[in-house]
Design a protein around this motif. Structure first.
Motif, PDB file in Angstrom:
ATOM      1  N   GLN A  89     -56.652  -1.446 -37.855  1.00  0.00           N
ATOM      2  CA  GLN A  89     -55.795  -2.083 -38.870  1.00  0.00           C
ATOM      3  C   GLN A  89     -55.778  -1.321 -40.196  1.00  0.00           C
ATOM      4  O   GLN A  89     -54.854  -1.491 -40.996  1.00  0.00           O
ATOM      5  N   HIS A  90     -56.789  -0.462 -40.423  1.00  0.00           N
ATOM      6  CA  HIS A  90     -56.835   0.300 -41.687  1.00  0.00           C
ATOM      7  C   HIS A  90     -56.000   1.577 -41.615  1.00  0.00           C
ATOM      8  O   HIS A  90     -55.897   2.309 -42.601  1.00  0.00           O
ATOM      9  N   LEU A  91     -55.374   1.818 -40.434  1.00  0.00           N
ATOM     10  CA  LEU A  91     -54.573   3.028 -40.223  1.00  0.00           C
ATOM     11  C   LEU A  91     -53.095   2.650 -40.117  1.00  0.00           C
ATOM     12  O   LEU A  91     -52.742   1.763 -39.334  1.00  0.00           O
ATOM     13  N   LYS A  92     -52.236   3.321 -40.907  1.00  0.00           N
ATOM     14  CA  LYS A  92     -50.795   3.008 -40.873  1.00  0.00           C
ATOM     15  C   LYS A  92     -50.253   3.179 -39.454  1.00  0.00           C
ATOM     16  O   LYS A  92     -50.716   4.054 -38.710  1.00  0.00           O
ATOM     17  N   TYR A  93     -49.245   2.366 -39.108  1.00  0.00           N
ATOM     18  CA  TYR A  93     -48.814   2.307 -37.710  1.00  0.00           C
ATOM     19  C   TYR A  93     -48.318   3.652 -37.162  1.00  0.00           C
ATOM     20  O   TYR A  93     -48.695   4.035 -36.045  1.00  0.00           O
ATOM     21  N   PRO A  94     -47.496   4.433 -37.900  1.00  0.00           N
ATOM     22  CA  PRO A  94     -47.092   5.737 -37.353  1.00  0.00           C
ATOM     23  C   PRO A  94     -48.305   6.631 -37.035  1.00  0.00           C
ATOM     24  O   PRO A  94     -48.302   7.370 -36.052  1.00  0.00           O
ATOM     25  N   ALA A  95     -49.354   6.511 -37.849  1.00  0.00           N
ATOM     26  CA  ALA A  95     -50.573   7.302 -37.611  1.00  0.00           C
ATOM     27  C   ALA A  95     -51.342   6.762 -36.399  1.00  0.00           C
ATOM     28  O   ALA A  95     -51.988   7.534 -35.678  1.00  0.00           O
ATOM     29  N   GLN A  96     -51.281   5.452 -36.158  1.00  0.00           N
ATOM     30  CA  GLN A  96     -51.894   4.881 -34.944  1.00  0.00           C
ATOM     31  C   GLN A  96     -51.250   5.486 -33.697  1.00  0.00           C
ATOM     32  O   GLN A  96     -51.927   5.821 -32.722  1.00  0.00           O
ATOM     33  N   LEU A  97     -49.911   5.613 -33.735  1.00  0.00           N
ATOM     34  CA  LEU A  97     -49.187   6.158 -32.573  1.00  0.00           C
ATOM     35  C   LEU A  97     -49.573   7.617 -32.338  1.00  0.00           C
ATOM     36  O   LEU A  97     -49.744   8.050 -31.195  1.00  0.00           O
ATOM     37  N   LYS A  98     -49.754   8.376 -33.437  1.00  0.00           N
ATOM     38  CA  LYS A  98     -50.185   9.781 -33.306  1.00  0.00           C
ATOM     39  C   LYS A  98     -51.608   9.858 -32.758  1.00  0.00           C
ATOM     40  O   LYS A  98     -51.929  10.710 -31.938  1.00  0.00           O
ATOM     41  N   PHE A  99     -52.475   8.950 -33.232  1.00  0.00           N
ATOM     42  CA  PHE A  99     -53.870   8.889 -32.761  1.00  0.00           C
ATOM     43  C   PHE A  99     -53.899   8.682 -31.245  1.00  0.00           C
ATOM     44  O   PHE A  99     -54.676   9.316 -30.531  1.00  0.00           O
ATOM     45  N   LYS A 100     -53.030   7.800 -30.745  1.00  0.00           N
ATOM     46  CA  LYS A 100     -53.037   7.489 -29.303  1.00  0.00           C
ATOM     47  C   LYS A 100     -52.497   8.664 -28.482  1.00  0.00           C
ATOM     48  O   LYS A 100     -53.023   8.977 -27.411  1.00  0.00           O
ATOM     49  N   GLN A 101     -51.471   9.320 -28.995  1.00  0.00           N
ATOM     50  CA  GLN A 101     -50.961  10.535 -28.334  1.00  0.00           C
ATOM     51  C   GLN A 101     -52.080  11.589 -28.269  1.00  0.00           C
ATOM     52  O   GLN A 101     -52.306  12.210 -27.219  1.00  0.00           O
ATOM     53  N   HIS A 102     -52.794  11.740 -29.380  1.00  0.00           N
ATOM     54  CA  HIS A 102     -53.898  12.717 -29.468  1.00  0.00           C
ATOM     55  C   HIS A 102     -55.011  12.368 -28.481  1.00  0.00           C
ATOM     56  O   HIS A 102     -55.566  13.253 -27.826  1.00  0.00           O
TER      57      HIS A 102
END
Length: 455
Positions: A89-102
Protein backbone atom coordinates in the motif's frame (compact mmCIF):
# COMPACT_ATOMS: atom_id res chain seq x y z
CA UNK A 1 36.77 -18.84 11.96
CA UNK A 2 33.48 -17.53 13.28
CA UNK A 3 31.68 -15.06 10.99
CA UNK A 4 30.59 -11.80 12.62
CA UNK A 5 27.72 -9.92 10.97
CA UNK A 6 28.56 -6.30 10.06
CA UNK A 7 25.35 -5.16 11.84
CA UNK A 8 24.04 -5.60 15.39
CA UNK A 9 20.53 -5.81 16.83
CA UNK A 10 19.04 -2.53 18.11
CA UNK A 11 21.74 -0.48 16.33
CA UNK A 12 20.93 2.03 13.54
CA UNK A 13 22.62 2.30 10.13
CA UNK A 14 22.30 4.57 7.11
CA UNK A 15 21.54 2.48 3.99
CA UNK A 16 20.28 2.81 0.42
CA UNK A 17 17.50 0.47 -0.77
CA UNK A 18 18.64 -1.45 -3.87
CA UNK A 19 15.74 -3.81 -4.57
CA UNK A 20 12.45 -5.26 -3.27
CA UNK A 21 12.01 -8.91 -2.25
CA UNK A 22 9.09 -10.96 -3.57
CA UNK A 23 7.40 -10.11 -0.24
CA UNK A 24 7.78 -6.38 -0.94
CA UNK A 25 10.51 -5.70 1.63
CA UNK A 26 13.31 -3.27 0.83
CA UNK A 27 16.79 -4.79 0.37
CA UNK A 28 19.90 -2.93 1.50
CA UNK A 29 23.44 -4.25 1.89
CA UNK A 30 26.29 -3.48 4.26
CA UNK A 31 29.54 -5.19 3.19
CA UNK A 32 27.41 -7.45 0.93
CA UNK A 33 25.35 -8.54 3.96
CA UNK A 34 21.63 -8.22 3.09
CA UNK A 35 19.19 -6.36 5.35
CA UNK A 36 15.46 -6.76 4.70
CA UNK A 37 13.53 -3.64 5.66
CA UNK A 38 9.77 -3.29 5.81
CA UNK A 39 8.12 -0.14 4.36
CA UNK A 40 11.23 0.84 2.36
CA UNK A 41 11.31 1.48 -1.41
CA UNK A 42 13.97 1.21 -4.12
CA UNK A 43 16.21 4.29 -4.29
CA UNK A 44 15.37 5.50 -0.80
CA UNK A 45 18.10 6.40 1.66
CA UNK A 46 16.98 5.49 5.18
CA UNK A 47 18.18 5.10 8.73
CA UNK A 48 17.27 1.52 9.65
CA UNK A 49 17.01 0.05 13.13
CA UNK A 50 18.10 -3.60 13.09
CA UNK A 51 15.42 -5.81 14.70
CA UNK A 52 16.87 -9.29 14.11
CA UNK A 53 20.25 -10.67 12.98
CA UNK A 54 20.59 -14.11 11.39
CA UNK A 55 23.67 -15.89 10.05
CA UNK A 56 23.25 -14.73 6.42
CA UNK A 57 20.93 -11.72 6.66
CA UNK A 58 19.21 -9.28 9.02
CA UNK A 59 15.82 -7.60 9.38
CA UNK A 60 15.32 -3.92 10.04
CA UNK A 61 12.65 -1.25 10.18
CA UNK A 62 12.70 2.30 8.91
CA UNK A 63 13.67 4.70 11.66
CA UNK A 64 13.90 7.74 9.39
CA UNK A 65 13.63 8.37 5.62
CA UNK A 66 16.47 10.64 4.45
CA UNK A 67 15.80 10.49 0.69
CA UNK A 68 12.30 9.49 -0.38
CA UNK A 69 11.14 7.61 -3.50
CA UNK A 70 8.77 9.45 -5.84
CA UNK A 71 6.71 6.22 -5.82
CA UNK A 72 5.93 6.47 -2.09
CA UNK A 73 2.29 6.78 -1.00
CA UNK A 74 1.62 8.98 2.03
CA UNK A 75 -1.09 8.80 4.69
CA UNK A 76 -1.18 5.01 4.94
CA UNK A 77 -2.48 3.45 8.13
CA UNK A 78 -0.12 1.40 10.26
CA UNK A 79 -2.70 -1.36 10.92
CA UNK A 80 -2.70 -2.45 7.26
CA UNK A 81 1.08 -2.89 7.27
CA UNK A 82 1.02 -4.68 10.65
CA UNK A 83 -1.57 -7.21 9.48
CA UNK A 84 -0.10 -7.76 6.03
CA UNK A 85 -3.49 -7.20 4.35
CA UNK A 86 -1.97 -4.63 1.96
CA UNK A 87 1.82 -5.09 2.01
CA UNK A 88 2.33 -2.85 -1.05
CA UNK A 89 0.00 0.00 0.00
CA UNK A 90 2.99 2.35 0.42
CA UNK A 91 3.89 1.90 -3.28
CA UNK A 92 2.02 3.85 -6.00
CA UNK A 93 -0.10 1.57 -8.18
CA UNK A 94 1.84 1.99 -11.48
CA UNK A 95 4.99 1.05 -9.53
CA UNK A 96 3.21 -2.00 -8.05
CA UNK A 97 2.51 -3.21 -11.61
CA UNK A 98 6.19 -2.73 -12.55
CA UNK A 99 7.25 -4.59 -9.37
CA UNK A 100 5.09 -7.57 -10.37
CA UNK A 101 6.42 -7.62 -13.94
CA UNK A 102 9.96 -7.52 -12.46
CA UNK A 103 9.18 -10.40 -10.05
CA UNK A 104 8.09 -12.66 -12.93
CA UNK A 105 11.17 -11.68 -14.98
CA UNK A 106 13.54 -12.32 -12.04
CA UNK A 107 12.27 -15.89 -11.59
CA UNK A 108 12.89 -16.72 -15.26
CA UNK A 109 16.30 -15.01 -15.21
CA UNK A 110 17.36 -17.02 -12.10
CA UNK A 111 16.87 -20.25 -14.08
CA UNK A 112 18.45 -18.75 -17.21
CA UNK A 113 15.25 -19.26 -19.22
CA UNK A 114 14.93 -16.83 -22.13
CA UNK A 115 11.57 -15.14 -21.49
CA UNK A 116 10.07 -11.79 -22.32
CA UNK A 117 7.59 -10.53 -19.73
CA UNK A 118 4.94 -8.00 -20.74
CA UNK A 119 3.79 -5.10 -18.58
CA UNK A 120 1.31 -6.20 -15.90
CA UNK A 121 -2.39 -5.72 -16.70
CA UNK A 122 -3.81 -3.71 -13.79
CA UNK A 123 -7.17 -2.43 -12.53
CA UNK A 124 -8.78 0.97 -12.96
CA UNK A 125 -9.68 0.95 -9.27
CA UNK A 126 -7.17 -1.20 -7.34
CA UNK A 127 -9.22 -1.17 -4.11
CA UNK A 128 -12.40 -2.87 -2.80
CA UNK A 129 -12.16 -5.67 -5.37
CA UNK A 130 -12.52 -8.82 -3.24
CA UNK A 131 -15.93 -10.54 -3.41
CA UNK A 132 -15.25 -12.78 -0.39
CA UNK A 133 -14.00 -12.21 3.15
CA UNK A 134 -13.29 -14.58 6.05
CA UNK A 135 -13.00 -12.32 9.09
CA UNK A 136 -11.83 -13.69 12.45
CA UNK A 137 -13.92 -12.84 15.52
CA UNK A 138 -11.99 -12.48 18.77
CA UNK A 139 -12.23 -10.80 22.16
CA UNK A 140 -10.25 -7.54 22.23
CA UNK A 141 -10.26 -5.64 25.55
CA UNK A 142 -13.39 -7.45 26.69
CA UNK A 143 -15.34 -6.75 23.47
CA UNK A 144 -16.31 -9.11 20.63
CA UNK A 145 -14.32 -7.66 17.70
CA UNK A 146 -13.63 -8.24 14.01
CA UNK A 147 -10.32 -7.50 12.35
CA UNK A 148 -7.17 -9.25 11.22
CA UNK A 149 -4.12 -10.82 12.82
CA UNK A 150 -0.85 -9.00 13.26
CA UNK A 151 1.74 -10.69 11.04
CA UNK A 152 3.39 -13.80 12.55
CA UNK A 153 1.20 -13.62 15.66
CA UNK A 154 -2.17 -14.55 17.16
CA UNK A 155 -2.87 -10.96 18.20
CA UNK A 156 -5.88 -9.46 16.42
CA UNK A 157 -6.02 -5.83 15.35
CA UNK A 158 -9.63 -4.56 15.11
CA UNK A 159 -10.45 -3.17 11.64
CA UNK A 160 -13.61 -1.70 10.11
CA UNK A 161 -12.43 -0.95 6.57
CA UNK A 162 -10.37 -3.68 4.93
CA UNK A 163 -9.42 -1.53 1.87
CA UNK A 164 -9.43 -4.42 -0.62
CA UNK A 165 -12.87 -5.93 0.09
CA UNK A 166 -16.13 -4.97 -1.65
CA UNK A 167 -17.53 -2.17 0.52
CA UNK A 168 -20.82 -4.09 0.85
CA UNK A 169 -18.86 -6.79 2.68
CA UNK A 170 -17.25 -4.34 5.11
CA UNK A 171 -20.68 -2.89 5.98
CA UNK A 172 -22.23 -6.34 6.45
CA UNK A 173 -19.42 -7.47 8.79
CA UNK A 174 -19.95 -4.43 11.04
CA UNK A 175 -23.75 -4.95 11.15
CA UNK A 176 -23.28 -8.62 12.12
CA UNK A 177 -20.58 -7.75 14.67
CA UNK A 178 -22.85 -5.22 16.39
CA UNK A 179 -25.77 -7.67 16.51
CA UNK A 180 -23.53 -10.37 18.03
CA UNK A 181 -22.33 -7.85 20.61
CA UNK A 182 -25.92 -6.90 21.41
CA UNK A 183 -26.77 -10.54 22.23
CA UNK A 184 -23.49 -10.86 24.17
CA UNK A 185 -22.22 -13.80 22.16
CA UNK A 186 -18.82 -15.04 23.18
CA UNK A 187 -15.98 -14.68 20.68
CA UNK A 188 -13.77 -17.71 20.02
CA UNK A 189 -10.66 -18.09 22.20
CA UNK A 190 -8.20 -20.22 20.25
CA UNK A 191 -5.81 -20.78 23.16
CA UNK A 192 -8.47 -22.36 25.37
CA UNK A 193 -10.73 -23.53 22.49
CA UNK A 194 -13.75 -21.84 24.09
CA UNK A 195 -16.36 -19.33 22.92
CA UNK A 196 -18.98 -19.50 20.19
CA UNK A 197 -18.28 -17.29 17.14
CA UNK A 198 -15.05 -18.08 15.26
CA UNK A 199 -15.44 -16.20 11.96
CA UNK A 200 -17.83 -14.17 9.85
CA UNK A 201 -17.61 -15.11 6.18
CA UNK A 202 -19.31 -12.92 3.57
CA UNK A 203 -19.58 -13.49 -0.18
CA UNK A 204 -21.15 -11.04 -2.60
CA UNK A 205 -21.93 -11.44 -6.31
CA UNK A 206 -20.09 -8.67 -8.17
CA UNK A 207 -22.74 -8.58 -10.91
CA UNK A 208 -25.75 -10.26 -9.27
CA UNK A 209 -25.50 -8.28 -6.02
CA UNK A 210 -26.57 -11.41 -4.11
CA UNK A 211 -25.03 -11.79 -0.64
CA UNK A 212 -24.26 -14.78 1.58
CA UNK A 213 -23.29 -14.48 5.25
CA UNK A 214 -21.84 -17.45 7.11
CA UNK A 215 -21.51 -17.43 10.90
CA UNK A 216 -18.77 -19.94 11.74
CA UNK A 217 -19.32 -21.34 15.25
CA UNK A 218 -17.37 -23.69 17.48
CA UNK A 219 -20.61 -24.94 19.03
CA UNK A 220 -23.60 -26.68 17.44
CA UNK A 221 -25.92 -24.36 19.36
CA UNK A 222 -26.02 -20.72 18.33
CA UNK A 223 -27.57 -18.81 21.27
CA UNK A 224 -30.50 -16.46 20.38
CA UNK A 225 -30.36 -17.88 16.84
CA UNK A 226 -33.92 -16.84 15.84
CA UNK A 227 -33.54 -13.28 17.09
CA UNK A 228 -30.07 -12.90 15.55
CA UNK A 229 -31.38 -14.24 12.22
CA UNK A 230 -34.32 -11.82 12.29
CA UNK A 231 -32.17 -8.78 13.09
CA UNK A 232 -29.52 -9.58 10.45
CA UNK A 233 -32.25 -9.86 7.80
CA UNK A 234 -33.90 -6.62 8.99
CA UNK A 235 -30.64 -4.68 8.87
CA UNK A 236 -29.38 -6.20 5.58
CA UNK A 237 -32.51 -6.11 3.39
CA UNK A 238 -32.47 -8.52 0.46
CA UNK A 239 -29.88 -10.84 2.07
CA UNK A 240 -29.88 -13.97 -0.12
CA UNK A 241 -28.38 -16.51 2.25
CA UNK A 242 -27.63 -16.76 5.99
CA UNK A 243 -25.82 -19.92 7.12
CA UNK A 244 -24.36 -21.27 10.33
CA UNK A 245 -21.23 -23.33 9.70
CA UNK A 246 -20.18 -25.57 12.59
CA UNK A 247 -16.43 -26.04 13.08
CA UNK A 248 -15.68 -27.73 16.45
CA UNK A 249 -12.07 -28.63 15.55
CA UNK A 250 -8.84 -27.15 16.92
CA UNK A 251 -7.66 -25.94 13.52
CA UNK A 252 -6.86 -22.82 11.51
CA UNK A 253 -9.06 -24.12 8.66
CA UNK A 254 -11.96 -21.64 8.62
CA UNK A 255 -14.97 -23.76 7.63
CA UNK A 256 -16.20 -26.97 9.23
CA UNK A 257 -18.06 -29.74 7.38
CA UNK A 258 -21.62 -29.01 8.57
CA UNK A 259 -23.78 -26.10 7.31
CA UNK A 260 -27.15 -25.14 8.78
CA UNK A 261 -29.35 -22.82 6.68
CA UNK A 262 -30.75 -20.06 8.91
CA UNK A 263 -32.61 -18.07 6.22
CA UNK A 264 -32.88 -17.69 2.44
CA UNK A 265 -31.24 -20.24 0.13
CA UNK A 266 -27.96 -22.11 0.56
CA UNK A 267 -26.16 -20.58 -2.43
CA UNK A 268 -25.77 -17.38 -4.39
CA UNK A 269 -25.24 -16.75 -8.10
CA UNK A 270 -22.82 -14.57 -10.01
CA UNK A 271 -21.78 -14.10 -13.63
CA UNK A 272 -18.34 -14.69 -15.12
CA UNK A 273 -17.43 -14.68 -18.83
CA UNK A 274 -21.15 -14.35 -19.66
CA UNK A 275 -21.99 -17.54 -17.75
CA UNK A 276 -24.00 -18.05 -14.56
CA UNK A 277 -22.20 -19.68 -11.62
CA UNK A 278 -23.74 -21.10 -8.47
CA UNK A 279 -21.61 -20.52 -5.37
CA UNK A 280 -22.09 -22.40 -2.08
CA UNK A 281 -20.47 -21.60 1.29
CA UNK A 282 -17.65 -24.08 0.59
CA UNK A 283 -17.17 -23.33 -3.15
CA UNK A 284 -13.88 -22.06 -4.48
CA UNK A 285 -14.62 -19.03 -6.66
CA UNK A 286 -12.14 -16.43 -7.89
CA UNK A 287 -12.13 -13.45 -5.49
CA UNK A 288 -11.51 -10.73 -8.10
CA UNK A 289 -14.05 -11.26 -10.90
CA UNK A 290 -13.01 -8.15 -12.89
CA UNK A 291 -9.42 -9.37 -13.31
CA UNK A 292 -10.42 -13.04 -13.57
CA UNK A 293 -12.35 -12.23 -16.75
CA UNK A 294 -9.24 -10.55 -18.20
CA UNK A 295 -7.10 -13.53 -17.16
CA UNK A 296 -9.45 -16.15 -18.63
CA UNK A 297 -10.01 -14.18 -21.83
CA UNK A 298 -6.24 -14.02 -22.28
CA UNK A 299 -5.97 -17.79 -21.74
CA UNK A 300 -8.75 -18.43 -24.29
CA UNK A 301 -7.27 -16.03 -26.86
CA UNK A 302 -3.77 -17.45 -26.47
CA UNK A 303 -5.07 -21.04 -26.78
CA UNK A 304 -6.15 -20.20 -30.38
CA UNK A 305 -9.04 -22.63 -30.11
CA UNK A 306 -10.98 -24.07 -33.05
CA UNK A 307 -14.38 -25.81 -33.19
CA UNK A 308 -12.68 -29.22 -33.70
CA UNK A 309 -10.38 -28.96 -30.66
CA UNK A 310 -10.35 -31.27 -27.65
CA UNK A 311 -9.23 -29.43 -24.51
CA UNK A 312 -8.09 -30.66 -21.09
CA UNK A 313 -8.52 -28.29 -18.15
CA UNK A 314 -6.29 -29.53 -15.30
CA UNK A 315 -7.25 -28.15 -11.86
CA UNK A 316 -10.73 -27.32 -13.14
CA UNK A 317 -12.26 -26.17 -9.80
CA UNK A 318 -15.96 -25.33 -10.15
CA UNK A 319 -15.58 -25.30 -13.94
CA UNK A 320 -14.94 -21.62 -14.62
CA UNK A 321 -12.27 -22.13 -17.33
CA UNK A 322 -13.78 -25.37 -18.72
CA UNK A 323 -17.20 -23.81 -19.21
CA UNK A 324 -15.72 -20.57 -20.59
CA UNK A 325 -13.94 -22.45 -23.41
CA UNK A 326 -16.66 -25.08 -24.07
CA UNK A 327 -18.57 -23.03 -26.66
CA UNK A 328 -15.41 -22.57 -28.77
CA UNK A 329 -14.39 -26.26 -28.97
CA UNK A 330 -15.59 -29.82 -29.62
CA UNK A 331 -15.01 -31.33 -26.14
CA UNK A 332 -13.56 -30.32 -22.73
CA UNK A 333 -12.28 -32.67 -20.04
CA UNK A 334 -11.78 -31.22 -16.55
CA UNK A 335 -10.02 -32.80 -13.57
CA UNK A 336 -10.19 -31.56 -9.98
CA UNK A 337 -9.24 -33.26 -6.68
CA UNK A 338 -11.97 -31.61 -4.54
CA UNK A 339 -15.19 -33.63 -4.90
CA UNK A 340 -17.50 -30.75 -3.89
CA UNK A 341 -15.89 -28.54 -6.55
CA UNK A 342 -16.60 -31.18 -9.22
CA UNK A 343 -20.25 -31.37 -8.10
CA UNK A 344 -20.42 -27.56 -8.39
CA UNK A 345 -18.83 -27.75 -11.87
CA UNK A 346 -21.43 -30.29 -13.04
CA UNK A 347 -24.23 -28.13 -11.63
CA UNK A 348 -22.80 -25.06 -13.39
CA UNK A 349 -22.64 -26.97 -16.69
CA UNK A 350 -26.35 -27.82 -16.34
CA UNK A 351 -27.32 -24.24 -15.40
CA UNK A 352 -25.58 -22.96 -18.55
CA UNK A 353 -26.88 -25.85 -20.74
CA UNK A 354 -23.33 -26.88 -21.69
CA UNK A 355 -23.08 -30.54 -22.66
CA UNK A 356 -19.62 -30.99 -24.17
CA UNK A 357 -17.77 -31.05 -20.82
CA UNK A 358 -16.83 -34.00 -18.63
CA UNK A 359 -15.50 -33.53 -15.09
CA UNK A 360 -13.53 -36.13 -13.13
CA UNK A 361 -12.59 -36.26 -9.41
CA UNK A 362 -8.90 -37.12 -9.15
CA UNK A 363 -5.42 -35.70 -8.59
CA UNK A 364 -4.51 -33.90 -11.81
CA UNK A 365 -1.20 -35.78 -12.21
CA UNK A 366 -2.86 -39.22 -11.75
CA UNK A 367 -5.74 -38.43 -14.14
CA UNK A 368 -3.39 -37.08 -16.83
CA UNK A 369 -1.43 -40.36 -16.69
CA UNK A 370 -4.70 -42.29 -16.99
CA UNK A 371 -5.96 -40.18 -19.93
CA UNK A 372 -2.60 -40.53 -21.62
CA UNK A 373 -2.66 -44.34 -21.16
CA UNK A 374 -6.23 -44.38 -22.53
CA UNK A 375 -4.98 -42.68 -25.70
CA UNK A 376 -6.72 -39.29 -25.18
CA UNK A 377 -5.15 -36.78 -27.59
CA UNK A 378 -5.98 -33.19 -26.60
CA UNK A 379 -5.21 -30.30 -28.95
CA UNK A 380 -4.77 -27.86 -26.07
CA UNK A 381 -4.03 -28.44 -22.37
CA UNK A 382 -4.83 -25.64 -19.92
CA UNK A 383 -3.25 -25.83 -16.45
CA UNK A 384 -4.14 -23.55 -13.54
CA UNK A 385 -2.32 -25.21 -10.61
CA UNK A 386 -2.04 -24.14 -6.95
CA UNK A 387 1.08 -22.26 -5.78
CA UNK A 388 3.20 -25.43 -5.63
CA UNK A 389 2.94 -25.72 -9.42
CA UNK A 390 2.90 -28.93 -11.48
CA UNK A 391 4.11 -32.43 -10.62
CA UNK A 392 6.88 -33.66 -12.95
CA UNK A 393 4.72 -36.69 -13.79
CA UNK A 394 1.96 -34.37 -15.05
CA UNK A 395 4.40 -32.49 -17.28
CA UNK A 396 5.62 -35.82 -18.74
CA UNK A 397 2.02 -37.01 -19.32
CA UNK A 398 1.13 -33.74 -21.08
CA UNK A 399 4.23 -33.97 -23.29
CA UNK A 400 3.42 -37.62 -24.17
CA UNK A 401 -0.08 -36.53 -25.26
CA UNK A 402 1.63 -34.12 -27.69
CA UNK A 403 -0.89 -31.22 -27.65
CA UNK A 404 -0.43 -28.31 -30.08
CA UNK A 405 -0.01 -25.98 -27.13
CA UNK A 406 -0.08 -25.76 -23.36
CA UNK A 407 -1.63 -22.67 -21.74
CA UNK A 408 -0.26 -22.17 -18.22
CA UNK A 409 -2.24 -19.93 -15.84
CA UNK A 410 0.06 -19.35 -12.87
CA UNK A 411 -0.29 -17.78 -9.42
CA UNK A 412 3.38 -18.25 -8.52
CA UNK A 413 6.14 -17.06 -10.87
CA UNK A 414 8.82 -19.19 -9.14
CA UNK A 415 7.05 -22.52 -9.79
CA UNK A 416 5.99 -21.29 -13.25
CA UNK A 417 9.64 -20.73 -14.25
CA UNK A 418 10.64 -24.11 -12.81
CA UNK A 419 7.84 -25.87 -14.74
CA UNK A 420 8.63 -24.05 -18.00
CA UNK A 421 12.20 -25.33 -17.66
CA UNK A 422 10.89 -28.90 -17.15
CA UNK A 423 8.60 -28.56 -20.19
CA UNK A 424 11.72 -27.53 -22.14
CA UNK A 425 13.18 -31.01 -21.55
CA UNK A 426 10.25 -32.38 -23.58
CA UNK A 427 10.61 -29.87 -26.40
CA UNK A 428 7.92 -27.38 -25.25
CA UNK A 429 9.04 -23.75 -25.07
CA UNK A 430 7.52 -20.30 -24.55
CA UNK A 431 6.39 -19.02 -27.93
CA UNK A 432 5.33 -15.51 -26.85
CA UNK A 433 5.82 -13.11 -23.92
CA UNK A 434 4.52 -14.06 -20.48
CA UNK A 435 1.53 -11.86 -19.56
CA UNK A 436 1.19 -10.92 -15.86
CA UNK A 437 -2.28 -9.93 -14.58
CA UNK A 438 -2.77 -8.14 -11.25
CA UNK A 439 -5.46 -10.20 -9.50
CA UNK A 440 -4.53 -8.90 -6.04
CA UNK A 441 -3.69 -5.17 -6.02
CA UNK A 442 -1.95 -3.81 -2.89
CA UNK A 443 -0.50 -7.30 -2.25
CA UNK A 444 2.65 -9.00 -3.59
CA UNK A 445 0.79 -11.77 -5.47
CA UNK A 446 0.67 -11.90 -9.26
CA UNK A 447 -1.05 -14.19 -11.79
CA UNK A 448 0.15 -14.72 -15.34
CA UNK A 449 -0.63 -16.52 -18.59
CA UNK A 450 2.09 -18.31 -20.61
CA UNK A 451 1.87 -20.40 -23.77
CA UNK A 452 4.17 -23.33 -24.54
CA UNK A 453 4.49 -24.92 -27.97
CA UNK A 454 6.70 -27.64 -29.36
CA UNK A 455 9.63 -26.25 -31.29
Amino acid sequence: MKFTAPVAKNETYEVTIQDLTYEGMGVAKIEDFPIFIENALVGEKVITLITKVKKNFAFGRVDKVLVESSDRVHGIEKAYTQTGITPLQHLKYPAQLKFKQHQVQVDFDKLKIPAEVNETIGMEDPFHYRNKAQIPVRNVNGLLSTGFYKKHSHEMIPLEDFKIQDERIDKAVLIVRDILRKFQLEAYDERNHTGVIRNIMVRVGKYSGEMMIVLVTRTKKLPSVEEITRQINEQIPGLTSLIQNINPEKTNVVLGKKNVLLSGVDRIHDQLMGLDFEISANSFYQVNPVQTEKLYQLAIDKAELTKDDVVIDAYSGIGTISLSVANSVKQVYGVEVVEDAVKDAETNAKINKIKNVKFVVNKAEEQMEKWQADGLKPDVVIVDPPRKGLAESLIKSVADMNPKRVVYVSCNPATLARDVKLFGDFGYHLNQPVQPVDQFPQTVHVESVSVLEKA
